[in-house]
Structures are given as structure tokens and as C-alpha cells.
Write an enzyme that holds these catalytic residues in place. Structure first.
Site, PDB file in Angstrom:
ATOM      1  N   ASP A 193      62.647  37.384  45.183  1.00  0.00           N
ATOM      2  CA  ASP A 193      61.704  37.750  46.232  1.00  0.00           C
ATOM      3  C   ASP A 193      61.426  36.517  47.107  1.00  0.00           C
ATOM      4  O   ASP A 193      62.360  35.824  47.484  1.00  0.00           O
ATOM      5  CB  ASP A 193      60.418  38.327  45.603  1.00  0.00           C
ATOM      6  CG  ASP A 193      59.547  39.051  46.625  1.00  0.00           C
ATOM      7  OD1 ASP A 193      59.821  40.229  46.898  1.00  0.00           O
ATOM      8  OD2 ASP A 193      58.615  38.431  47.171  1.00  0.00           O
ATOM      9  N   TYR A 315      53.123  36.417  54.284  1.00  0.00           N
ATOM     10  CA  TYR A 315      53.975  37.210  55.170  1.00  0.00           C
ATOM     11  C   TYR A 315      53.750  36.814  56.627  1.00  0.00           C
ATOM     12  O   TYR A 315      54.707  36.638  57.397  1.00  0.00           O
ATOM     13  CB  TYR A 315      53.685  38.701  54.986  1.00  0.00           C
ATOM     14  CG  TYR A 315      54.337  39.316  53.776  1.00  0.00           C
ATOM     15  CD1 TYR A 315      55.524  40.042  53.888  1.00  0.00           C
ATOM     16  CD2 TYR A 315      53.777  39.174  52.512  1.00  0.00           C
ATOM     17  CE1 TYR A 315      56.121  40.613  52.780  1.00  0.00           C
ATOM     18  CE2 TYR A 315      54.369  39.747  51.393  1.00  0.00           C
ATOM     19  CZ  TYR A 315      55.548  40.458  51.534  1.00  0.00           C
ATOM     20  OH  TYR A 315      56.141  41.018  50.428  1.00  0.00           O
ATOM     21  N   HIS A 366      64.192  44.688  41.064  1.00  0.00           N
ATOM     22  CA  HIS A 366      63.642  43.548  41.784  1.00  0.00           C
ATOM     23  C   HIS A 366      62.934  42.561  40.862  1.00  0.00           C
ATOM     24  O   HIS A 366      62.869  41.369  41.159  1.00  0.00           O
ATOM     25  CB  HIS A 366      62.677  44.061  42.854  1.00  0.00           C
ATOM     26  CG  HIS A 366      62.356  43.065  43.911  1.00  0.00           C
ATOM     27  ND1 HIS A 366      63.308  42.538  44.757  1.00  0.00           N
ATOM     28  CD2 HIS A 366      61.176  42.472  44.274  1.00  0.00           C
ATOM     29  CE1 HIS A 366      62.748  41.693  45.602  1.00  0.00           C
ATOM     30  NE2 HIS A 366      61.451  41.627  45.320  1.00  0.00           N
TER      31      HIS A 366
END
Length: 388
Positions: A193, A315, A366
Site C-alpha cells: 500500500d 492522501y 492487499h
């Protein structure tokens, strides 16, 4: 492979470069507040037959929340976490919490494990002991690692960031400084990630000290002529292009309005639970069995520490990075798990990186260290053997 200089912390760039012992000890009042909020949850309505098309199902969240309130034992998890040596230090003005687990094997290789969102250092609980002490798990002691597992600034027990600009590049430089501060002269890096992007930047920023970079998620832009690729590779590129063209809702919101989102997540534990649990539901192998306690411990790293806002800001901050990115020069190992968000194309990846190991797995998604820890451990061991 002993590469630790015990005097390294005598030289530092920050005003306070001390490495301070840390132990998780959540006040009972914080747990009582959590239970009261869970008891007073105001549940949303849900359309009949929604089937997850509008987001995570009401029944699923109710089930998780009920377990959280009545069965989950934070004190038991706290004790489990505190088995591992933990520390904090200040880097570039930010508090950094990290596990530092030394192997009993004197020639162990230092490796940093880097988490992402919505993960935490709790992701690695199943793999710490096999990696640090393979002898005790039927493995070869020559495969042992010293592990450094940091909580990103703004995440978990690192606590909220207090200044803007904490993007993946800044975190990468902080992690290079952390390994220098701990005295590791040669070391490896592993990430998934956001941790994969951070690992790539670390390989770029510290090529003289990083021996190799291992990733279980390789974000890469599609390029080149797809007509030269196999049908399977073209399908992978199509899935990646679709993902980039229509980003997931969490990416859009956290890249543009992280503060607005944080009002809901910081006030409602069920809101925080749903926001994270949806990703563990959608991004994993359906056959994976992530224990509910493990999932909730990961959620607790966000709820207890009040880091909904600061974790989301990563982000936004990272989306502001401009300019051409340099390639990572370090040798790389790529573990591709079949149920990840999207899958990289080896032929294209090898045009950008020095890939010395590439393994495709039919199981896992993931959160590989949580879903298929045995595959994760073996892939790391196999990759780093060549650098010992």
C-alpha cells in the site's frame, strides 16, 4: 549480518534525537467512552436488496460492532502488542512510534516493514516472530531479521501530525533517518500500500545503505504498446486503467476533503469501523480468514489515538507532489497476490526497476501479512538471502 552501530544516536539532526522506550497503556476512561459510544450508535437506514452496491452492508457492520462491544478484549491485545519492544523518537518535528524487535541470531539482517492505509503496525503481528526467530519455527537461523516497524506520522501511536506537508516523500526521508538513528548501515525495506511507495522512495533516497526493496504491492502507471503483451497482461492493464480513471471513493474524499470526513470518523467508532472494515472486506482474498480480533485491533489504532484526520491527510499531502519521479535503483523483489486491488505487469515493471525476484501467488490480497503470513514470510526470506 550485524550492521548496527550502537553509537549512531550520538549524532543527529533533530534537536532531540533520543529514542525513548514506549509501552501501550490506554486509559480505562478511553475504553469506557468507546463502549458508551457503541451503545449509543445511531444506525443508518439501508435500501432493501442493496447487496453492498451503496457501501458496506448494515448487517455486517452491526455484527462487527456487537462483537467489538461485547467480546473483543483490548487489554488482551494490548498485552500481546507490548510483548514487543516499542519506542518513540522525534524526526523532522513529528513523533514516531515503532517496534524494534532484535533477533537472537547475531548475524540477522535489519529490515524495515512499512504499512499503509488503512493498516497499522498491527498488520505484522503474525509475521514478527517467524521473521525474527526462524529457528523456533522450524526455519533456517540464517534467515533471521532484526525488524523495525514504524507507525507513519499521523498514524496510530505516532499520534496526529502537527504540520502540513507529511507526504510519502517526507515519510521516506524520515524512515531513512530512523534507520540511521538506530545505527543500521546496511538494511532492507519491505512495503505494501502506501508502504510500497515509501519503500521505493527510500531506495531512491538512500541507495548506499539499502540492499534491497521487497514489495507486496507495486503501483505503476500503464505505458508502452499493449499489443506486445499477452491477453492476461492486457487485462491487468485494463483493470489498472479503470481503477485510475474511476478512483475508489476513499481516495477521492481523503485526497480532497480529509478534514470534513474526519468529523464523522473521530466522533463515531462505528463510523471509523465501517470506513476501515469495508476495505478489509473488498481488498482481500474471499478465502482469507482475517481474525475479527486482528481487524478490530487495527481499527483501535485509529480510534484510540484520534488519528482519523491525520491519517487521511496523507492522501491529500501526497496528491500535491509534483514533478517527475525518479526510479528506485535498488534490487527489488515483487510478491503478487492474486486478489490485490490490481496486479502489476512484469514485463513493464522490468523496464522501470531492477527486479531480481517476481513471485505470483494464487492466494492472498492487499493485506498479505495478515491474510497469508506464511507466504509473506517465505517470500521475504527468499528475497533477502541473496544480500546476506
Amino acid at each position: 549480518m550485524e550492521t548496527m552501530n550502537h553509537n549512531a544516536t550520538n549524532h543527529h539532526s533533530d534537536g532531540d534525537a533520543s529514542v525513548r522506550p514506549f509501552r501501550i497503556a490506554v486509559p480505562q476512561s478511553a475504553l469506557d467512552d468507546l463502549y458508551e459510544r457503541l451503545d449509543r450508535t445511531r444506525w443508518p437506514d439501508e435500501l432493501p436488496g442493496a447487496n453492498g452496491n451503496y457501501g458496506i452492508a448494515l448487517a455486517h457492520v452491526k455484527e462487527l460492532a456487537a462483537y467489538w462491544r461485547t467480546t473483543y478484549d483490548w487489554r488482551k491485545q494490548e498485552e500481546r502488542l507490548n510483548k514487543y519492544p516499542q519506542f518513540t523518537t522525534t524526526i523532522d518535528g513529528a513523533n514516531v512510534h515503532f517496534f524494534h524487535v532484535r533477533s537472537p541470531e547475531p548475524d540477522a539482517m535489519p529490515v524495515m516493514l512499512c504499512h499503509g492505509w488503512p493498516g497499522s503496525v498491527a498488520e505484522f503481528l503474525h509475521v514478527i516472530e517467524p521473521l525474527v526467530n526462524p529457528r523456533a519455527y522450524g526455519g533456517n537461523p540464517e534467515d533471521a531479521f532484526h525488524l523495525v516497524i514504524p507507525s507513519m506520522p499521523g498514524y496510530g501511536f505516532s499520534g496526529p501530525t502537527r504540520a502540513p506537508g507529511w507526504n510519502v516523500e517526507r515519510i521516506s526521508r524520515a524512515w531513512v533517518e530512523l534507520m540511521r538513528r538506530l545505527g543500521y548501515e546496511k538494511y532492507g525495506v519491505q512495503g505494501g500500500d502506501f508502504g510500497s511507495v515509501i519503500s521505493l522512495h527510500m531506495g531512491q533516497f538512500d541507495p548506499d545503505h539499502i540492499v534491497g526493496v521487497h514489495l507486496n504491492f507495486l503501483p505503476m502507471a500503464p505505458f508502452g504498446d499493449p499489443n506486445d503483451l499477452s491477453a492476461e497482461d492486457q487485462a491487468r492493464i485494463a483493470k489498472l486503467e479503470a481503477y485510475l480513471a474511476n478512483p475508489a471513493g476513499h481516495t477521492v474524499i481523503q485526497s480532497t476533503r480529509p478534514q470534513t470526513l474526519a468529523f464523522a470518523l473521530s466522533d463515531s467508532p462505528v463510523g471509523q469501523l465501517a470506513w476501515i472494515a469495508e476495505k478489509f472486506l473488498e481488498w482481500t482474498d474471499p478465502a482469507s480468514a482475517i481474525e475479527i480480533d486482528h481487524l478490530l485491533t487495527n481499527v483501535m489504532f485509529y480510534w484510540i489515538t484520534g488519528t482519523a484526520a491525520s491519517s487521511s491527510r496523507l492522501y491529500y499531502e501526497s496528491s500535491q507532489i509534483r514533478g517527475k519521479k525518479k526510479a528506485c535503483p535498488a534490487p527489488m523483489g515483487i510478491a503478487v497476490f492474486a486478489h490485490d486491488l490490481f496486479l502489476p505487469v512484469r514485463r513493464l515493471a522490468e523496464q522501470q526497476y531492477d527486479i531480481v525476484q517476481w513471485t505470483e501467488y494464487e492466494r492472498g490480497g492487499h493485506f498479505a501479512a495478515m491474510e497469508v503470513p506464511e507466504l509473506f514470510v517465505e517470500d521475504l526470506r527468499r528475497f533477502f538471502r541473496r544480500f546476506r
